[in-house]
Design an enzyme around this catalytic site. Sequence first.
Site, short mmCIF file in Angstrom:
data_model
loop_
_atom_site.label_atom_id
_atom_site.label_comp_id
_atom_site.label_asym_id
_atom_site.label_seq_id
_atom_site.Cartn_x
_atom_site.Cartn_y
_atom_site.Cartn_z
N GLU A 1 -3.46 7.83 8.84
CA GLU A 1 -2.02 7.77 9.13
C GLU A 1 -1.75 8.36 10.53
O GLU A 1 -1.00 7.79 11.32
CB GLU A 1 -1.21 8.55 8.07
CG GLU A 1 -1.25 7.95 6.66
CD GLU A 1 -0.35 6.73 6.49
OE1 GLU A 1 0.67 6.63 7.20
OE2 GLU A 1 -0.67 5.87 5.64
N ASP B 1 0.87 -1.19 0.00
CA ASP B 1 0.00 0.00 0.00
C ASP B 1 0.91 1.23 0.00
O ASP B 1 2.12 1.13 0.17
CB ASP B 1 -0.90 -0.01 1.25
CG ASP B 1 -1.87 1.16 1.28
OD1 ASP B 1 -2.40 1.55 0.22
OD2 ASP B 1 -2.11 1.72 2.38
N HIS C 1 -7.34 2.68 3.73
CA HIS C 1 -7.10 3.45 4.95
C HIS C 1 -8.39 3.65 5.77
O HIS C 1 -8.34 3.83 6.99
CB HIS C 1 -6.56 4.85 4.62
CG HIS C 1 -5.09 4.89 4.34
ND1 HIS C 1 -4.53 4.41 3.18
CD2 HIS C 1 -4.06 5.39 5.09
CE1 HIS C 1 -3.22 4.61 3.22
NE2 HIS C 1 -2.91 5.20 4.36
#
Length: 265
Positions: A154, A12, A192
């Site tokens: 993230e 990814d 994500h």
Amino acid sequence: MVEPSAPILIFDSGVGGLTVLAELRKVLPDAPVIYVADRAALPYGDKSEAEIAARVCGLLGRLAERYHPRLICIACNTASTIALGMVRDVLETPVVGTVPAIKPAAELSKTGVIGLLGTKATIRQTYVDNLEAEFATGKSLLRHAAPELVGAAEDKLRGVAPDPAIFAKAAEGLRSQPGGEKIDTVVLACTHFPLLAEELGAAFGGQVNFVDGAQGIARRIAYLTQGQSFDRQGDDFAIVTGNDSDNPALLEALRHYGIGRIQRL
Ligand code: DGL
């Protein structure tokens, strides 16, 4: 014959592929894995098709040569919807992609109005048009690009609380479209986004079901590796491009997924 120590390579642009890895661990706990995060090029979703295709084909070619994986999983909707065919053309290794879970969402939706959250690049792909035509005829598929969610995921994984306005904006981006108030199912078309299911659930007021492809991909990998033996000697490792490879918060997060160290490419 496939070597028992041959890894499954999960790829990814960042931490999104961990949502696929988590499902893979449930079905193949003994499979050795190399997790690859192409942080140097994150976010893929803001790049052109040509840039993404060149990047993904080049990187996966190098990785396949170096690590001889038994299978590669592109755990990224953006890369898969753009480059899956090309990667398969250039590599001999079996490649499993991640494409928006429009089919299960269409089966689940009662109102017939489905939302789709993805990156800018994913939502404009003909690959998505084709999935819509094949699996959601007679239904309405409303798309919204929510690139801010990539950074939020993230951050969350590194222990940084994301700004709640990001989730409200993503929900509003779908709800404000004509018919958007009838959405009962939302496709999380970026790996994500399932990392943010809780925050997104709250932003949608708990009134929608979220669907993503991770479980289906894990099952597909198990099917394709049926009959092969696996020898996983302890924790796996991750390869992170760019200058985040010695980030202690990232390593801490990866440990929860059975990854004990990070190395640079
Ligand atoms: N995780 C990737 C996906 O599934 C995209 C994130 C990015 O923009 O790099 O689309």
